[in-house]
Design an enzyme around this catalytic site. Structure first.
Site, PDB file in Angstrom:
ATOM      1  N   GLY A 201      45.809  63.122  40.549  1.00  0.00           N
ATOM      2  CA  GLY A 201      45.186  64.114  39.677  1.00  0.00           C
ATOM      3  C   GLY A 201      45.033  65.504  40.267  1.00  0.00           C
ATOM      4  O   GLY A 201      45.247  66.503  39.586  1.00  0.00           O
ATOM      5  N   HIS A 202      44.675  65.573  41.559  1.00  0.00           N
ATOM      6  CA  HIS A 202      44.305  66.892  42.087  1.00  0.00           C
ATOM      7  C   HIS A 202      45.502  67.806  42.323  1.00  0.00           C
ATOM      8  O   HIS A 202      45.329  68.963  42.699  1.00  0.00           O
ATOM      9  CB  HIS A 202      43.437  66.759  43.350  1.00  0.00           C
ATOM     10  CG  HIS A 202      44.131  66.374  44.604  1.00  0.00           C
ATOM     11  ND1 HIS A 202      44.424  67.288  45.597  1.00  0.00           N
ATOM     12  CD2 HIS A 202      44.570  65.188  45.064  1.00  0.00           C
ATOM     13  CE1 HIS A 202      45.008  66.661  46.602  1.00  0.00           C
ATOM     14  NE2 HIS A 202      45.116  65.388  46.304  1.00  0.00           N
ATOM     15  N   CYS A 326      48.777  68.017  55.343  1.00  0.00           N
ATOM     16  CA  CYS A 326      48.662  66.726  56.007  1.00  0.00           C
ATOM     17  C   CYS A 326      49.270  66.756  57.397  1.00  0.00           C
ATOM     18  O   CYS A 326      48.997  65.884  58.209  1.00  0.00           O
ATOM     19  CB  CYS A 326      49.319  65.652  55.173  1.00  0.00           C
ATOM     20  SG  CYS A 326      48.818  65.774  53.468  1.00  0.00           S
TER      21      CYS A 326
END
Ligand SMILES: *Cc1c(COP(=O)(O)O)cnc(C)c1O
Length: 388
Positions: A201-202, A326
């Site tokens: 979703g983000h 990341c």
């Protein structure tokens, strides 16, 4: 504080107002455990199933093939670990690409440690896996192919439909990490020939901490999380009703706006790329423009460290990324850019600028204006910059 220019939408996005409005009642009014039997709970479960229908519709799946998760990372872990687990009687060979997100990359490393064999396909200078390489790598004991739809650093689009067809011909399951694709470009699980697909979703203006795994009907897979009987007994834990409802609204909005947004973001991206390449020398666009999702530009500034560029941009209120969030914090150049064959120096000086729903032409122009003197200043300090 001066205005912030957020150009890290591939890292995460601001939640849209319509999405917040849709999720609020789940926090303040329909707060019961959705699995309970009374009407307040049933209302919440109803909202969850509406969201499931919206997600299914957006990717041309059936609602019963959509399973909500706590993130894109969980969806990827579930697909890889549990396909491996459930199908290991048929073989222990898995094929993936060499530029996957850490959520796939490190899950594959784990599977390797517990006895699976992983083949990592190389990528072209544009960052694409070749269908021929996949054909050659497939074996009778291959149980899964996992190739990302759109890379998170350069956002080139992989030929998933073709790769999926090749895997299907061999009777091998195909998973795609479509987390940078869903909500940005059309995604159709039928046309793509995929069996499993992850979304989050983000990355398209819903909150963090909610995602979904599409599992084609008939695919043999076990649970990653054991507990209650949620999600048709396949994914235990109390539903994140606010997050799921938000995800449903965000995917619906993204789908409605998609054509116009794609055109708008492609134009903004071109303005950004052309502005930078024409005004600053020794700059290179990584990946290609045609085969990529609109709205991202990954540019190498030679003779400069991406990290110093980030810092000076931040002083001007501009937020971008050097590679992916990341893998930042490490001083090594991006493994994705290295796998694409960039030199160490070009990979080191890379900047990922990703636009989103809230990005404007003004943002783009300001970034170009600010970059020109910053790059000049950094190069004046650079020992490797050629001087005449
Ligand atoms: C962001 C991202 C993920 C991880 O999703 P989370 O919801 O943050 O766990 C995985 N793959 C890709 C390609 C991503 O961009």
């Amino acid at each position: 504080m001066s205005k912030v220019i957020y150009m890290d939408n591939a890292g995460s996005t601001k939640v849209r107002r319509e999405v917040i409005d849709e999720m609020m009642p789940q926090l303040s009014e329909e707060y019961a455990n959705p699995s309970s039997v009374y009407s307040l709970a049933r209302k919440s479960m109803g909202a969850i199933n509406d969201a499931r229908e919206k997600v299914a519709k957006a990717i041309n799946a059936q609602p019963r093939e959509i399973f909500f998760t706590s993130s894109g990372t969980e969806a990827n872990n579930w697909a890889l670990q549990c396909i491996a687990n459930t199908n290991s009687n048929k073989g222990k060979h898995i094929i993936t690409s060499s530029i996957e997100h850490p959520a796939v990359l490190n899950t594959c490393k784990h599977l390797e440690n517990i006895g699976f064999e992983i083949t990592r396909l190389p990528v072209s200078p544009e960052g694409l896996v070749s269908p021929d390489d996949l054909r050659k790598a497939l074996r009778p004991d291959t149980i899964l192919v996992s190739d990302m739809f759109v890379n998170n650093e350069i956002r080139t689009e992989h030929p998933i439909a073709e790769l999926g067809r090749i895997a299907r011909e061999k009777g091998t399951y195909f998973h795609t990490d479509a987390i940078q694709a869903v909500g940005h470009i059309p995604v159709d699980v039928e046309a793509l020939n995929v069996d499993l697909l992850s979304l989050s979703g983000h990355k398209f203006h819903a909150p963090k901490g909610v995602g979904a795994l599409y599992i084609r009907k008939g695919v043999k897979i076990c649970s990653l999380l054991y507990g209650g009987g949620h999600e048709r007994g396949l994914r235990a834990s109390t539903h994140n009703a606010p997050g799921i409802v938000a995800l449903g609204k965000a995917i619906e909005l993204a789908t409605e706006d998609m054509g116009a947004e794609m055109a708008r973001l492609a134009a903004l991206r071109d303005r950004l790329v052309d502005g930078i390449l024409s005004r600053i020398e020794h700059t290179y666009l990584n990946g290609c423009r045609t085969n990529s999702v609109p709205g991202i530009a990954n540019i190498s500034f030679e003779f400069i460290e991406g990290e110093s560029l980030l810092l000076l941009l931040e002083h001007k209120g501009i937020y971008c990324s050097s590679g992916s969030a990341c893998s930042s914090g490490s001083l090594d150049p991006s493994p994705v850019l290295m796998a694409m064959g960039l030199t160490h120096s070009k990979a080191h000086g890379s900047l990922r600028m990703s636009l989103g729903y809230f990005s404007t032409e003004d943002d783009v122009d300001t970034v170009i204006e600010e970059l020109v003197p910053i790059v000049k200043r950094l190069r004046e300090m650079s020992p490797t910059f050629p001087r005449d």
